[in-house]
Design a protein around this motif. Structure first.
Motif, PDB file in Angstrom:
ATOM      1  N   ILE A  57      44.316  93.832  73.995  1.00 42.96           N
ATOM      2  CA  ILE A  57      43.707  94.484  72.833  1.00 42.96           C
ATOM      3  C   ILE A  57      42.203  94.223  72.794  1.00 42.96           C
ATOM      4  O   ILE A  57      41.409  95.122  72.512  1.00 42.96           O
ATOM      5  CB  ILE A  57      44.393  94.014  71.529  1.00 42.96           C
ATOM      6  CG1 ILE A  57      45.809  94.567  71.472  1.00 42.96           C
ATOM      7  CG2 ILE A  57      43.602  94.434  70.303  1.00 42.96           C
ATOM      8  CD1 ILE A  57      46.656  93.973  70.363  1.00 42.96           C
ATOM      9  N   ALA A  58      41.815  92.987  73.100  1.00 43.78           N
ATOM     10  CA  ALA A  58      40.388  92.667  73.142  1.00 43.78           C
ATOM     11  C   ALA A  58      39.673  93.516  74.194  1.00 43.78           C
ATOM     12  O   ALA A  58      38.577  94.042  73.945  1.00 43.78           O
ATOM     13  CB  ALA A  58      40.189  91.189  73.426  1.00 43.78           C
ATOM     14  N   GLY A  59      40.275  93.662  75.345  1.00 43.71           N
ATOM     15  CA  GLY A  59      39.680  94.483  76.392  1.00 43.71           C
ATOM     16  C   GLY A  59      39.576  95.948  76.009  1.00 43.71           C
ATOM     17  O   GLY A  59      38.547  96.604  76.261  1.00 43.71           O
ATOM     18  N   VAL A  60      40.632  96.456  75.388  1.00 38.86           N
ATOM     19  CA  VAL A  60      40.611  97.846  74.949  1.00 38.86           C
ATOM     20  C   VAL A  60      39.534  98.052  73.888  1.00 38.86           C
ATOM     21  O   VAL A  60      38.806  99.053  73.894  1.00 38.86           O
ATOM     22  CB  VAL A  60      42.007  98.278  74.438  1.00 38.86           C
ATOM     23  CG1 VAL A  60      41.958  99.602  73.716  1.00 38.86           C
ATOM     24  CG2 VAL A  60      42.982  98.345  75.601  1.00 38.86           C
ATOM     25  N   LEU A  61      39.421  97.104  72.970  1.00 41.20           N
ATOM     26  CA  LEU A  61      38.374  97.204  71.945  1.00 41.20           C
ATOM     27  C   LEU A  61      36.987  97.256  72.571  1.00 41.20           C
ATOM     28  O   LEU A  61      36.132  98.054  72.171  1.00 41.20           O
ATOM     29  CB  LEU A  61      38.457  96.027  70.973  1.00 41.20           C
ATOM     30  CG  LEU A  61      39.492  96.124  69.874  1.00 41.20           C
ATOM     31  CD1 LEU A  61      39.511  94.842  69.047  1.00 41.20           C
ATOM     32  CD2 LEU A  61      39.213  97.311  68.980  1.00 41.20           C
ATOM     33  N   VAL A  62      36.763  96.392  73.523  1.00 35.21           N
ATOM     34  CA  VAL A  62      35.450  96.357  74.168  1.00 35.21           C
ATOM     35  C   VAL A  62      35.176  97.667  74.911  1.00 35.21           C
ATOM     36  O   VAL A  62      34.086  98.237  74.804  1.00 35.21           O
ATOM     37  CB  VAL A  62      35.342  95.149  75.122  1.00 35.21           C
ATOM     38  CG1 VAL A  62      34.120  95.249  76.010  1.00 35.21           C
ATOM     39  CG2 VAL A  62      35.311  93.866  74.323  1.00 35.21           C
ATOM     40  N   LEU A  63      36.157  98.164  75.632  1.00 33.07           N
ATOM     41  CA  LEU A  63      35.933  99.367  76.437  1.00 33.07           C
ATOM     42  C   LEU A  63      35.831 100.653  75.620  1.00 33.07           C
ATOM     43  O   LEU A  63      34.947 101.476  75.861  1.00 33.07           O
ATOM     44  CB  LEU A  63      37.048  99.506  77.471  1.00 33.07           C
ATOM     45  CG  LEU A  63      37.063  98.464  78.577  1.00 33.07           C
ATOM     46  CD1 LEU A  63      38.273  98.654  79.477  1.00 33.07           C
ATOM     47  CD2 LEU A  63      35.775  98.519  79.384  1.00 33.07           C
ATOM     48  N   PHE A  64      36.746 100.859  74.700  1.00 31.56           N
ATOM     49  CA  PHE A  64      36.778 102.134  73.989  1.00 31.56           C
ATOM     50  C   PHE A  64      35.894 102.180  72.748  1.00 31.56           C
ATOM     51  O   PHE A  64      35.461 103.251  72.330  1.00 31.56           O
ATOM     52  CB  PHE A  64      38.207 102.497  73.602  1.00 31.56           C
ATOM     53  CG  PHE A  64      39.082 102.826  74.777  1.00 31.56           C
ATOM     54  CD1 PHE A  64      38.586 103.481  75.892  1.00 31.56           C
ATOM     55  CD2 PHE A  64      40.413 102.476  74.764  1.00 31.56           C
ATOM     56  CE1 PHE A  64      39.402 103.780  76.964  1.00 31.56           C
ATOM     57  CE2 PHE A  64      41.234 102.773  75.840  1.00 31.56           C
ATOM     58  CZ  PHE A  64      40.727 103.424  76.940  1.00 31.56           C
ATOM     59  N   SER A  65      35.663 101.053  72.145  1.00 34.96           N
ATOM     60  CA  SER A  65      34.879 101.088  70.920  1.00 34.96           C
ATOM     61  C   SER A  65      33.382 101.066  71.156  1.00 34.96           C
ATOM     62  O   SER A  65      32.619 101.478  70.282  1.00 34.96           O
ATOM     63  CB  SER A  65      35.285  99.938  70.004  1.00 34.96           C
ATOM     64  OG  SER A  65      34.896  98.721  70.569  1.00 34.96           O
TER      65      SER A  65
END
Length: 177
Positions: A57-65
């Protein structure tokens, strides 16, 4: 194995009965140890999945947000007064700080994952007990002699049957443990 006092009415048991009892008890012990190991591993897998999910989730937040929220936040900060460059730098710093905090939380969860200690201890204890067990020796039968036929057998008189070997309670040393 088991104490003869636990079997009301039975003081002498045949070798087959002893082997069947020992096999049943060993099977139950192995099944119980497997169940314990499964329960411990299941608990640790849940912790590992939770920690891994938070990292993802942290990785997805960093990439997509970053692309979407960065532009919106930077232009919002720019309207407060700082230059456009400083606005984008502030937004980038906030997202990196959020990702670091989530990663630290995930690492704390993953550090709680341990090997199945109870199962390992139980298996070592069982192995130690089984190493000290020695089978009872069979009485020597001179060559060329036959064992007497078992009474009540359908094969009585054919000379192919063997009498069961029975342990004598007086010759068996029992431990109190």
């Amino acid at each position: 194995m088991s104490d003869p006092g636990n079997n009301a009415g039975q003081t002498d048991r045949s070798l087959g009965q002893l082997v069947a009892t020992a096999t049943a008890e060993m099977s139950a012990l192995v099944h119980d140890e497997i169940a314990l190991a499964k329960a411990e591993v299941r608990q640790d897998v849940r912790r590992g999945i939770t920690g891994s999910a938070v990292i993802i989730i942290a990785g997805v937040l960093v990439l997509f947000s970053i692309p979407v929220l960065s532009f919106a936040a930077a232009y919002g900060i720019h309207h407060l007064g700082p230059g456009l460059g400083w606005s984008f730098l502030i937004v980038w710093g906030v997202f990196i700080l959020l990702a670091v905090l989530l990663a630290l939380f995930a690492v704390a969860k993953l550090k709680k994952v341990r090997p199945p200690e109870k199962s390992i201890a139980s298996a070592k204890q069982t192995a130690a007990v089984l190493q000290g067990v020695k089978p009872h020796p069979r009485p020597a039968v001179p060559a060329g002699t036959r064992r007497p036929a078992v009474s009540g057998s359908t094969l009585t008189g054919t000379g192919t049957e063997k009498a069961p070997v029975q342990d004598k309670p007086s010759g068996v040393a029992r431990s109190s443990a």
